[in-house]
Design a protein around this motif. Structure first.
Motif, mmCIF file in Angstrom:
data_model
loop_
_atom_site.group_PDB
_atom_site.id
_atom_site.type_symbol
_atom_site.label_atom_id
_atom_site.label_comp_id
_atom_site.label_asym_id
_atom_site.label_seq_id
_atom_site.Cartn_x
_atom_site.Cartn_y
_atom_site.Cartn_z
ATOM 1 N N THR A 1 -24.500 2.180 30.542
ATOM 2 C CA THR A 1 -24.347 1.440 28.758
ATOM 3 C C THR A 1 -22.872 2.225 28.491
ATOM 4 O O THR A 1 -21.950 0.954 28.310
ATOM 5 C CB THR A 1 -25.339 2.387 27.713
ATOM 6 N N VAL A 2 -22.592 3.678 28.297
ATOM 7 C CA VAL A 2 -21.207 3.627 28.221
ATOM 8 C C VAL A 2 -20.446 3.007 28.874
ATOM 9 O O VAL A 2 -19.211 2.770 28.645
ATOM 10 C CB VAL A 2 -20.969 5.008 28.064
ATOM 11 N N PRO B 1 -19.804 0.778 31.355
ATOM 12 C CA PRO B 1 -19.534 -0.610 31.079
ATOM 13 C C PRO B 1 -19.026 -1.453 29.326
ATOM 14 O O PRO B 1 -18.235 -1.697 29.656
ATOM 15 C CB PRO B 1 -21.193 -1.101 31.157
ATOM 16 N N THR B 2 -19.040 -0.175 28.741
ATOM 17 C CA THR B 2 -18.897 -1.235 27.375
ATOM 18 C C THR B 2 -16.978 -0.277 27.160
ATOM 19 O O THR B 2 -16.273 -1.345 26.607
ATOM 20 C CB THR B 2 -19.000 -0.186 26.485
ATOM 21 N N LEU B 3 -16.974 0.885 27.664
ATOM 22 C CA LEU B 3 -15.335 1.366 27.866
ATOM 23 C C LEU B 3 -14.958 0.695 28.813
ATOM 24 O O LEU B 3 -13.961 -0.033 28.812
ATOM 25 C CB LEU B 3 -15.847 3.104 28.717
ATOM 26 N N GLN C 1 -15.146 -2.545 29.680
ATOM 27 C CA GLN C 1 -14.879 -4.330 29.325
ATOM 28 C C GLN C 1 -13.730 -3.744 28.246
ATOM 29 O O GLN C 1 -12.860 -4.541 27.439
ATOM 30 C CB GLN C 1 -16.151 -4.434 28.655
ATOM 31 N N ALA C 2 -13.457 -2.383 27.116
ATOM 32 C CA ALA C 2 -12.623 -2.649 26.171
ATOM 33 C C ALA C 2 -11.525 -1.849 26.525
ATOM 34 O O ALA C 2 -10.037 -2.095 25.385
ATOM 35 C CB ALA C 2 -13.131 -0.974 25.183
ATOM 36 N N GLU D 1 -27.136 6.053 18.857
ATOM 37 C CA GLU D 1 -25.682 5.594 19.176
ATOM 38 C C GLU D 1 -25.014 6.259 18.935
ATOM 39 O O GLU D 1 -24.034 6.536 20.165
ATOM 40 C CB GLU D 1 -25.604 4.208 18.573
ATOM 41 N N TRP E 1 -11.367 5.970 21.704
ATOM 42 C CA TRP E 1 -12.492 5.049 21.801
ATOM 43 C C TRP E 1 -13.682 5.598 21.221
ATOM 44 O O TRP E 1 -14.089 5.283 20.215
ATOM 45 C CB TRP E 1 -12.354 3.985 23.036
ATOM 46 N N ARG F 1 -15.024 4.227 17.875
ATOM 47 C CA ARG F 1 -16.104 4.000 16.891
ATOM 48 C C ARG F 1 -17.527 4.912 16.738
ATOM 49 O O ARG F 1 -18.190 4.318 15.619
ATOM 50 C CB ARG F 1 -17.029 3.948 18.661
#
Length: 509
Positions: free
Chosen positions: A319-320, A322-324, A326-327, A456, A483, A487
């Protein structure tokens, strides 16, 4: 007849040692057992936790009916010799099986079969005789098959408590794994998968087969729990503990048996949900009935945390990161997932011993039928419902109180608030029968949203610590730290809004 037994899976690495140990025990006997199991098209017996079979034992056909017993290791078992492979339901007149067969909703038909070679030994331990049966073979339904490699310990005479000691000894010696699934349960699952496969179009068969095969090993969620309206705390303790235990032990077995490299993240999550439900239920009932000994409760906390470490890694990788990325995070090597961490914990002697000790405690509770007779007002038993409602209202007020000053809370206090929200949610699950659905559903939905936000926050707080450790040597990690900080700031405001919304939601009582 009441059968009391414990069944364990024998991992590949332990099979030769198990056979060697059995050959040294008295009472050598090997027999091939081929059985046919029957049910209606709607699975009437399976849905009532029962099964009927015809089994060829050597040259003798035996008709056997089984159904759930009074506790977690007991089964009602009725055996009748038959001249051939034909069912005779008349033998159940006046037995516990009669009502089930009288209400059958369809014709009984063959659903699945088993074929095993059984090695049987007898052992005498203090105050008990134990029969050990090692089964190797398969369970088959049209289109699907599963291997059987399990050992059963059955009390044939004496104290049932000795059964647990023998099981723990074999777990310690051979690394066996507690498996709550009976052959009938596994066969019924295969038969259901086969029914779906039979309805698939030829061009979809491969896809449907793969999907059904995956479903056979899917993670096990919490089963619906319906407590009687007149339940006492003692009955509530028994039922909610058994429900949570079933969720824990089934996911643990799947994790321990999983092939190397299998994605078991959701199984680990559901195992932890089961432990959280167990601990929340005990917390809800504290002071009203006798809880398990402190060591058993402490182990529940310890293993919850141990499996939490494995889940933290899963969240970081799945989760973490892939999110980073993508960011826009600069290239940063991902950590290597420790192969077998969760599987090793699930199969460990310590964890398996805890499961068996928990099973021992469950079996020591009064039979459900006896506990059910102690309804509110009888024998001084207090009603569970008003006690639970009052405590849940107190937990609700505590969540609103601490949530209202969320911006002032340190990280430890915020984590405690998240645990309180989860405890309230699971507690409501153990008492939902006592609330109007129209009131409870909107409240649970809002509470679930707050839990997700706090979840989260917790995941990102753990991830921030990880990236801070790497940032001093790898500058790219500073992107992640920044980031995550942004968040978390946004989530702080979102948490406050959700707490306020929960306070404005129509109350569940």
């Amino acid at each position: 007849m009441v059968e009391q037994e414990i069944k364990l899976y024998v991992p590949p690495a332990a099979r030769e040692a198990v056979k060697a140990r059995l050959t040294k025990l008295p009472g050598p006997r090997r027999v091939r057992l081929r059985a046919m199991y029957f049910d209606t098209p709607s699975r009437w017996l399976a849905r009532h936790l029962a099964a009927i079979r015809l089994r060829l034992e050597g040259r003798q056909w035996v008709q056997t009916f089984k159904m759930a017993g009074a506790d977690s290791v007991s089964r009602i078992e009725l055996n009748h010799r038959r001249p051939g492979p034909e069912l005779d339901l008349s033998v159940y007149a006046g037995t516990p099986a009669e009502p089930l067969f009288a209400a059958l909703d369809g014709e009984l038909a063959l659903r699945y079969e088993t074929d095993v070679m059984r090695l049987v030994r007898q052992v005498r331990v203090r105050r008990a005789n134990i029969e050990i049966a090692y089964d190797v073979g398969a369970v088959r339904a049209p289109g699907f098959e599963a291997q059987i490699n399990e050992i059963e310990f059955e009390r044939t005479a004496g104290w049932v408590d000795a059964l647990f000691g023998v099981a723990i000894d074999w777990v310690k010696e051979h690394g066996l794994v507690l498996d709550a699934r009976s052959k009938a349960e596994r066969g019924d699952a295969l038969a259901r998968a086969g029914t779906v496969l039979a309805q698939a179009l030829p061009e979809d068969e491969a896809r449907v087969r793969a999907a059904q095969r995956a479903q056979l090993d899917a993670p096990v969620g919490a089963a619906k729990l319906d407590l009687p309206a007149d339940a006492t705390p003692a009955l509530a303790l028994q039922m909610l503990s058994q429900s949570a235990f079933d969720q824990i032990v089934r996911n643990a077995a799947l994790i321990a048996m999983a092939p190397a490299g299998a994605d078991m993240a959701e199984h680990v999550h559901q195992l932890r949900v089961g432990v959280r439900r167990l601990r929340s239920g005990w917390r809800l009932l504290r002071g009203w009935t006798t809880l398990p000994e402190p060591a058993l409760q402490e182990d529940a906390r310890r293993f919850f945390q141990a499996f939490g470490a494995a889940r933290d890694t899963d969240v970081l990788l799945d989760t973490v990161f892939p999110t980073l990325e993508q960011a826009g995070m600069p290239p940063l090597a991902r950590p290597v997932r420790a192969e077998g961490d969760a599987a090793g914990m699930a199969a460990s002697h310590a964890f398996q011993t805890w499961l068996i000790e928990l099973l021992r405690w469950l079996a020591s509770l009064p039979a459900r039928s006896a506990v059910s007779q102690a309804v509110a007002g009888n024998d001084g038993a207090e009603p569970y419902a008003p006690l639970a409602v009052a405590r849940l209202r107190k937990w609700h007020r505590a969540v609103l109180r601490d949530g209202a000053r969320y911006r002032e809370l340190d990280e430890h206090a915020r984590h405690a608030l998240r645990k309180d929200v989860k405890r309230l949610r699971y507690g409501l699950g153990f008492a939902r029968a006592y609330f109007e659905s129209a009131r409870l559903k909107p409240y649970l939905k809002r509470l679930s949203t707050l839990q997700d936000v706090l979840g989260e926050v917790n995941d990102l707080a753990v991830a921030r610590g990880y990236f801070l450790q790497r940032a001093h040597a790898e500058p790219a990690a500073w992107f992640a730290v920044g980031w995550i900080a942004a968040r978390l700031s946004a989530l702080e405001s979102e948490t406050v809004r959700e707490v306020e919304a929960l306070g404005k939601t129509r109350k569940f009582w």
